[in-house]
Design a protein around this motif. Structure first.
Motif, PDB file in Angstrom:
ATOM      1  N   ASP A 237     156.205  69.163   6.834  1.00  0.00           N
ATOM      2  CA  ASP A 237     156.306  68.479   5.295  1.00  0.00           C
ATOM      3  C   ASP A 237     156.901  69.467   4.475  1.00  0.00           C
ATOM      4  N   GLN A 238     156.599  71.103   4.545  1.00  0.00           N
ATOM      5  CA  GLN A 238     157.155  71.704   3.448  1.00  0.00           C
ATOM      6  C   GLN A 238     158.563  71.787   3.335  1.00  0.00           C
ATOM      7  N   ASP A 239     159.344  71.456   4.661  1.00  0.00           N
ATOM      8  CA  ASP A 239     160.843  71.327   4.416  1.00  0.00           C
ATOM      9  C   ASP A 239     161.153  70.100   3.695  1.00  0.00           C
TER      10      ASP A 239
ATOM     11  N   TRP B 198     167.810  56.998  10.735  1.00  0.00           N
ATOM     12  CA  TRP B 198     168.721  55.653  10.821  1.00  0.00           C
ATOM     13  C   TRP B 198     168.226  54.681   9.846  1.00  0.00           C
ATOM     14  N   ALA B 199     166.784  54.520   9.819  1.00  0.00           N
ATOM     15  CA  ALA B 199     166.176  53.596   8.774  1.00  0.00           C
ATOM     16  C   ALA B 199     166.372  53.968   7.471  1.00  0.00           C
ATOM     17  N   THR B 200     166.573  55.367   7.133  1.00  0.00           N
ATOM     18  CA  THR B 200     166.806  55.630   5.692  1.00  0.00           C
ATOM     19  C   THR B 200     168.441  55.570   5.343  1.00  0.00           C
ATOM     20  N   GLU B 201     169.274  55.836   6.409  1.00  0.00           N
ATOM     21  CA  GLU B 201     170.707  55.445   6.036  1.00  0.00           C
ATOM     22  C   GLU B 201     171.030  54.110   5.897  1.00  0.00           C
ATOM     23  N   SER B 202     170.308  53.172   6.669  1.00  0.00           N
ATOM     24  CA  SER B 202     170.305  51.732   6.781  1.00  0.00           C
ATOM     25  C   SER B 202     170.217  51.280   5.327  1.00  0.00           C
TER      26      SER B 202
ATOM     27  N   ASP C 214     162.503  69.462  -3.842  1.00  0.00           N
ATOM     28  CA  ASP C 214     162.641  70.395  -5.220  1.00  0.00           C
ATOM     29  C   ASP C 214     163.761  70.720  -5.597  1.00  0.00           C
ATOM     30  N   GLU C 215     164.573  70.951  -4.344  1.00  0.00           N
ATOM     31  CA  GLU C 215     166.160  71.542  -4.732  1.00  0.00           C
ATOM     32  C   GLU C 215     166.880  70.435  -5.657  1.00  0.00           C
TER      33      GLU C 215
ATOM     34  N   ASP D  20     163.551  67.163   7.345  1.00  0.00           N
ATOM     35  CA  ASP D  20     164.093  67.236   6.065  1.00  0.00           C
ATOM     36  C   ASP D  20     165.223  66.421   5.769  1.00  0.00           C
ATOM     37  N   ASP D  21     165.746  65.551   6.780  1.00  0.00           N
ATOM     38  CA  ASP D  21     166.867  65.024   6.798  1.00  0.00           C
ATOM     39  C   ASP D  21     166.901  63.858   5.931  1.00  0.00           C
ATOM     40  N   CYS D  22     165.611  63.027   6.076  1.00  0.00           N
ATOM     41  CA  CYS D  22     165.627  61.729   5.216  1.00  0.00           C
ATOM     42  C   CYS D  22     165.401  62.243   3.693  1.00  0.00           C
ATOM     43  N   ALA D  23     164.808  63.210   3.133  1.00  0.00           N
ATOM     44  CA  ALA D  23     164.722  63.841   1.879  1.00  0.00           C
ATOM     45  C   ALA D  23     166.231  64.058   1.411  1.00  0.00           C
TER      46      ALA D  23
END
Length: 514
Positions: free
Chosen positions: A490-492, A440-444, A498-499, A467-470
């Motif tokens: 973290d790897q996710d 939510w903070a990222t989307e805002s 990377d993608e 991985d939703d924020c990335a």
């Protein structure tokens, strides 16, 4: 009835006038050292302390009043026949009024270059002992430690010959308030001299009332502002108010947060806009006008009614631009005469000058009161350790991207958690503070950044749990991310970056702010 008074003060404000009035009322005055000399020089009859004790002052004045002839006169309970009989047998005269203030320990340790020996010599022994004794026996003895109380006591004695029971109790309270603060100040000084950075077994703090307030966070809450004792560079209590209304509870809290963020920008002209203790616009540039413009344009909606702080002098063009909108407070190290003239036209605008604004804040505690206790921690004074920076993606950040990421990290460090900050070219874009989850903070923050988000840097105060924020950052066009790392997933997030061709850096250092 007040028949005998003992007067011994370091702060001699108003003491000659008080003693003159008391003497005129027929009250005997016993005094010591410099106080006795000052009263005698003013023509006031004085009984020397040695005449009472039958013992000379000695050890360079360290021992004067520590004697049964003094403390018997202070502690004898007038309503106790045995007490009164005993002091009469011993030839001790009751003391009914004590006027004492303590050696100036605070003023001494505030002096530049003061030695340890000088500080120790200004620890009062006889003074606290006398006033505590008098206060313990406050039903019979009035004890005055503050010149502000002289007039009240004098008027009551003039009217009734004595000090009322209520006033004696009020004065008693002030004694123990004074000695508690005095001892706490000494303990704090000795802790610092020892170089001790551990948390003490018993934490005793002392602050001075700086101002009363109309109310606290809300109108139904009483409030006051207390300041720490000692030198306070780069802190709000060190500021001088040049214009506007008195600072409110929320003003002080919010301005403190803005100043904390401003400290992150060392050696560059910066302007920070703050609203409700969260940054809403930050700009760095070659001039204060450009820096303010960046801060304003970062979020022209939220900065309305906000607080603006800068680490450089405010000039007339910048003042004119600031005056175009409603601001609560402006803080700067200085203002040109022309700038000040512009800002003073807004009578309610609080204009503060904090000459030490560019200095580092002193080390100390960050504290949070909770019901039944107090949380204490060191201040969060470090942004990151450069040796711990680790690029975890295939894409390496460019020099400019690294600069944008570090800029964004400075902002998110001072944003309420969960916090996300997006920035580019020395300007904050969207800031997402205080959300209950990181996406939510990222989307805002992304939404607030608008089209400018493309090519920007994103900073997170703590790791990405998923991985939703990335993925949200990639979809928005963000090209680099800085975060502490440390999630089991973290790897996710690394794979998602990377993608998308995003460069991601781990700092290894979290900056929760609650």
């Amino acid at each position: 009835m007040v028949k005998r008074a003992l007067i011994s003060v370091s702060d001699k404000t108003g003491i000659v006038e008080l003693a003159g009035e008391l003497s005129g009322l027929g009250i005997e005055i016993v005094s010591t050292g410099g106080t006795a000399k000052a009263l005698k020089d003013a023509g006031i009859p004085v009984i020397g302390i040695s005449e009472v004790t039958g013992f000379p002052e000695c050890l360079d004045g360290r021992v004067k009043t520590l004697h049964p002839a003094i403390h018997g006169g202070l502690l004898a309970m007038r309503g106790n026949p045995e007490h009164m009989k005993r002091i009469e047998e011993l030839g001790i005269t009751p003391i009914d009024l004590v006027v004492v203030n303590l050696y100036p320990f605070e003023a001494t340790i505030m002096k530049e270059g003061v030695s340890f020996a000088e500080a120790i010599e200004n620890i009062d022994i006889g003074g606290p002992t006398m006033i505590r004794a008098a206060a313990k026996n406050h039903q019979d003895v009035a004890v005055v430690v503050d010149p502000a109380d002289y007039e009240v006591v004098l008027q009551e004695i003039k009217q009734t010959g004595d000090v009322s029971a209520k006033t004696k109790l009020d004065l008693c309270y002030k004694v123990f308030e004074t000695t508690a603060a005095y001892d706490a100040m000494i303990a704090d000084y000795l802790k610092k001299v020892r170089g001790d950075d551990s948390f003490p077994e018993r934490l005793t703090l002392t602050y001075k009332l700086a101002q009363g307030m109309r109310y606290g966070e809300n109108p139904h809450q009483k409030a006051a502002f207390y300041k720490e004792i000692g030198k306070l560079p780069a802190c709000l209590p060190d500021a001088v108010q040049l214009n506007g209304k008195e600072l409110s509870y929320n003003n002080i809290n919010d301005t403190n947060g803005a100043l904390d963020l401003l400290k992150e920008f060392d050696g560059e002209i910066a302007v920070v806009g703050c609203k409700h203790a969260n940054p809403c616009g930050v700009g760095v540039a070659d001039t204060v006008f450009e820096a303010y413009t960046k801060a304003y344009e970062a979020d022209p909606v939220s900065i309305f009614g906000g607080i603006v702080v800068t680490n450089t002098e405010v000039d007339e063009p910048t003042a004119k631009k600031m005056a175009e909108i409603f601001l609560e407070i402006i803080v700067a190290p200085s203002y040109t005469e022309e700038a000040l003239a512009v800002l003073k036209k807004k009578k309610n605008l609080r204009v503060l000058q904090l000459a030490s604004i560019g200095e580092r804040q002193p080390e100390g505690y960050d504290m949070k009161k909770v019901s039944g206790g107090l949380l204490v921690q060191e201040r969060d004074r470090v942004l990151l350790n450069e040796d711990d920076l680790k690029v975890v993606t295939k894409t390496q950040p460019t020099e400019k991207q690294m600069a944008d990421m570090l800029f964004a990290m400075k902002i998110v460090k001072h944003t309420k958690s969960n916090g996300i900050a997006i920035a580019k070219d020395g300007q904050s874009l969207g800031i997402g503070p205080g959300q209950v989850n990181r996406i939510w903070a990222t989307e805002s923050a992304i939404e607030r950044s608008g089209e400018r988000v493309v090519g920007a840097a994103l900073a997170s105060d703590a790791f990405f749990p998923f991985d939703d924020c990335a993925k949200a950052a990639a979809k928005a066009g963000i090209t680099c991310i800085i975060q502490p790392g440390g999630s089991i997933r973290d790897q996710d997030s690394i794979d998602a970056c990377d993608e998308a061709g995003i460069a991601m850096v781990f700092t290894g250092m979290r900056h929760f702010k609650h």
